[in-house]
Design an enzyme around this catalytic site. Structure first.
Site, PDB file in Angstrom:
ATOM      1  CB  VAL A  76      -2.574 -22.936  -8.932  1.00 19.07           C
ATOM      2  CG1 VAL A  76      -2.045 -23.621 -10.156  1.00 19.07           C
ATOM      3  CG2 VAL A  76      -2.295 -21.446  -8.929  1.00 19.07           C
ATOM      4  CB  SER A 154       8.486 -11.135  -6.898  1.00 14.87           C
ATOM      5  OG  SER A 154       8.692  -9.764  -7.177  1.00 14.87           O
ATOM      6  CE1 TYR A 167       3.105 -10.673  -7.820  1.00  9.60           C
ATOM      7  CE2 TYR A 167       5.000  -9.433  -7.026  1.00  9.60           C
ATOM      8  CZ  TYR A 167       4.435 -10.328  -7.924  1.00  9.60           C
ATOM      9  OH  TYR A 167       5.225 -10.865  -8.927  1.00  9.60           O
ATOM     10  CB  ALA A 169       2.140 -10.530   2.256  1.00  8.51           C
TER      11      ALA A 169
HETATM   12  N1  CAA Z   1       7.877   3.325  -6.330  1.00 15.97           N
HETATM   13  C1  CAA Z   1       8.018   4.662  -6.266  1.00 15.97           C
HETATM   14  N2  CAA Z   1       6.994   5.509  -6.374  1.00 15.97           N
HETATM   15  C2  CAA Z   1       5.793   4.998  -6.570  1.00 15.97           C
HETATM   16  C3  CAA Z   1       5.550   3.617  -6.648  1.00 15.97           C
HETATM   17  C4  CAA Z   1       6.671   2.770  -6.521  1.00 15.97           C
HETATM   18  N3  CAA Z   1       6.558   1.456  -6.596  1.00 15.97           N
HETATM   19  N4  CAA Z   1       4.252   3.399  -6.842  1.00 15.97           N
HETATM   20  C5  CAA Z   1       3.670   4.613  -6.886  1.00 15.97           C
HETATM   21  N5  CAA Z   1       4.595   5.588  -6.734  1.00 15.97           N
HETATM   22  C6  CAA Z   1       4.387   7.025  -6.719  1.00 15.97           C
HETATM   23  C7  CAA Z   1       3.791   7.544  -8.039  1.00 15.97           C
HETATM   24  O1  CAA Z   1       4.797   7.758  -9.001  1.00 15.97           O
HETATM   25  C8  CAA Z   1       3.151   8.808  -7.581  1.00 15.97           C
HETATM   26  O2  CAA Z   1       4.132   9.809  -7.384  1.00 15.97           O
HETATM   27  P1  CAA Z   1       3.831  11.360  -7.734  1.00 15.97           P
HETATM   28  O3  CAA Z   1       2.596  11.703  -6.939  1.00 15.97           O
HETATM   29  O4  CAA Z   1       5.069  12.049  -7.301  1.00 15.97           O
HETATM   30  O5  CAA Z   1       3.616  11.399  -9.199  1.00 15.97           O
HETATM   31  C9  CAA Z   1       2.618   8.452  -6.198  1.00 15.97           C
HETATM   32  O6  CAA Z   1       3.392   7.323  -5.769  1.00 15.97           O
HETATM   33  C10 CAA Z   1       1.169   8.082  -6.196  1.00 15.97           C
HETATM   34  O7  CAA Z   1       0.960   7.082  -7.185  1.00 15.97           O
HETATM   35  P2  CAA Z   1      -0.356   6.946  -8.023  1.00 15.97           P
HETATM   36  O8  CAA Z   1      -0.796   8.298  -8.517  1.00 15.97           O
HETATM   37  O9  CAA Z   1      -0.145   5.865  -9.050  1.00 15.97           O
HETATM   38  O10 CAA Z   1      -1.361   6.486  -6.872  1.00 15.97           O
HETATM   39  P3  CAA Z   1      -2.641   5.613  -7.000  1.00 15.97           P
HETATM   40  O11 CAA Z   1      -3.239   5.521  -5.629  1.00 15.97           O
HETATM   41  O12 CAA Z   1      -3.488   6.065  -8.119  1.00 15.97           O
HETATM   42  O13 CAA Z   1      -2.089   4.161  -7.400  1.00 15.97           O
HETATM   43  C11 CAA Z   1      -0.780   2.206  -7.216  1.00 15.97           C
HETATM   44  C12 CAA Z   1      -1.252   3.465  -6.532  1.00 15.97           C
HETATM   45  C13 CAA Z   1      -1.984   1.312  -7.508  1.00 15.97           C
HETATM   46  C14 CAA Z   1       0.141   1.527  -6.252  1.00 15.97           C
HETATM   47  C15 CAA Z   1      -0.110   2.549  -8.557  1.00 15.97           C
HETATM   48  O14 CAA Z   1       0.871   3.518  -8.331  1.00 15.97           O
HETATM   49  C16 CAA Z   1       0.564   1.341  -9.152  1.00 15.97           C
HETATM   50  O15 CAA Z   1      -0.054   0.510  -9.808  1.00 15.97           O
HETATM   51  N6  CAA Z   1       1.880   1.232  -8.943  1.00 15.97           N
HETATM   52  C17 CAA Z   1       2.659   0.145  -9.499  1.00 15.97           C
HETATM   53  C18 CAA Z   1       2.897  -0.903  -8.468  1.00 15.97           C
HETATM   54  C19 CAA Z   1       3.945  -1.840  -8.989  1.00 15.97           C
HETATM   55  O16 CAA Z   1       5.125  -1.507  -9.021  1.00 15.97           O
HETATM   56  N7  CAA Z   1       3.538  -3.028  -9.424  1.00 15.97           N
HETATM   57  C20 CAA Z   1       4.458  -3.976  -9.948  1.00 15.97           C
HETATM   58  C21 CAA Z   1       3.737  -4.864 -10.908  1.00 15.97           C
HETATM   59  S1  CAA Z   1       4.874  -5.957 -11.700  1.00 15.97           S
HETATM   60  C22 CAA Z   1       5.087  -7.167 -10.573  1.00 15.97           C
HETATM   61  O17 CAA Z   1       4.507  -7.223  -9.538  1.00 15.97           O
HETATM   62  C23 CAA Z   1       6.057  -8.226 -10.974  1.00 15.97           C
HETATM   63  C24 CAA Z   1       7.202  -8.271 -10.065  1.00 15.97           C
HETATM   64  O18 CAA Z   1       7.386  -9.288  -9.373  1.00 15.97           O
HETATM   65  C25 CAA Z   1       8.163  -7.156 -10.068  1.00 15.97           C
END
Ligand code: CAA
Length: 271
Positions: A76, A154, A167, A169
């Site tokens: 898309v 979302s 995402y 934005a």
């Molecule tokens: N909220 C709160 N804390 C968060 C967070 C969030 N969304 N994302 C990361 N953190 C925290 C981690 O728990 C970690 O804390 P600690 O150091 O205290 O343990 C710290 O931030 C660093 O995180 P990472 O070690 O994971 O850091 P990284 O650089 O390796 O990765 C990241 C960063 C890629 C953002 C990874 O954390 C990640 O994939 N996070 C998930 C992001 C997310 O929520 N995606 C949603 C997907 S589902 C979706 O998008 C559908 C929808 O519409 C809801």
């Protein structure tokens, strides 16, 4: 995961044809099923997993033998693919009454680590893809004087999220796009003398799911997901069916006075 159903549950959408992008899995599959449960025929867009799409199509056809279900592959986020998909669906089904823009991707990275390609890819599919599909649908629906468009955004578009600048934005962008499409639909209907209280009209709305039990959320690191769950007042993820029911509600003829709205389904996360 989504509860399996075994046939029709209502007739709110009898005789309607819906096109659901990303309609063969995750929230999209639940939307396809819930539209079918209300009597709609459904054309499902999908990215590239042909086998999975074919299996889901067969499953739908088995569950709803009276309905017609087709699958259409394409990206898309590419204007030519999007337009071709829309044209193919019109050719095969004769019309599109309902468009659900559900296809979406993530490429999560904090801003400091985000590559240009992560930004572009997500904006292209989630935002531009919705624009291309909606543009084709709006033209078709205005000619017919009726239609429903639902854009799946979302909660991240409302609240932002660590690691999701692209995402977030794209999903906030859908709010402005939805409201503009809703206004332009009414603007054109009025000009064409088709804005009648007796017509179901053309409406455009957005649904904003919170965290839903799908493969997309399963990919979130466990420790991050635990933190997120702690912020959901309902203390659980959503079931895809809980998002889908709002979509079919908005698509019903009787939802004709609802347009340009953003419908949250998030377990109270943004209260
Ligand atoms: N909220 C709160 N804390 C968060 C967070 C969030 N969304 N994302 C990361 N953190 C925290 C981690 O728990 C970690 O804390 P600690 O150091 O205290 O343990 C710290 O931030 C660093 O995180 P990472 O070690 O994971 O850091 P990284 O650089 O390796 O990765 C990241 C960063 C890629 C953002 C990874 O954390 C990640 O994939 N996070 C998930 C992001 C997310 O929520 N995606 C949603 C997907 S589902 C979706 O998008 C559908 C929808 O519409 C809801």
């Amino acid at each position: 995961m989504s509860e399996q159903s075994t046939g029709l549950k209502g007739n709110k959408l009898a005789g309607r044809t819906a096109l659901v992008t990303g309609g063969t899995r995750g929230i999209g599959a639940a939307i396809t099923r819930s539209l079918a449960e209300q009597g709609a025929d459904v054309a499902m867009g999908y990215g590239g997993d042909h086998e999975r799409a074919r299996q889901f199509q067969e499953e739908m056809q088995r569950q709803f033998p009276e309905g017609t279900f087709t699958v259409h592959s394409g990206n898309v986020g590419k204007a030519t693919d999007a337009r071709q998909t829309f044209a193919d669906v019109v050719e095969q089904h004769g019309k599109v009454d309902i468009l659900v823009n559900n296809a979406g991707i993530t490429r999560d990275r904090t801003v400091l680590k985000m590559e240009d390609d992560d930004w572009d890819a997500v904006l292209q599919v989630n935002l531009s893809g919705t624009f291309y599909m909606a543009q084709a649908a709006l033209k078709h629906m205005l000619e017919r004087g009726t239609g429903r468009i639902v854009n799946v955004s979302s909660i991240i578009g409302e609240m932002g999220n660590v690691g999701q600048a692209n995402y977030a934005a794209s999903k906030s962008g859908l709010f402005g796009l939805t409201k503009t499409l809703a206004r332009e639909a009414l603007f054109h209907l009025e000009r064409a003398g088709k804005l009648s209280p007796d017509s179901i009209g053309v409406t455009v709305n957005s649904v904003t799911p919170g965290y839903v039990n799908t493969e997309m959320v399963e990919a979130v690191p466990e420790k991050v997901l635990e933190k997120i769950k702690g912020k959901i007042p309902m203390a659980r993820l959503a079931n895809p069916d809980e998002i889908a029911r709002v979509v079919h509600f908005l698509c019903a003829d009787k939802s004709s006075y609802i347009t340009g709205q953003v419908w949250g389904v998030n377990g109270g996360m943004d209260m």
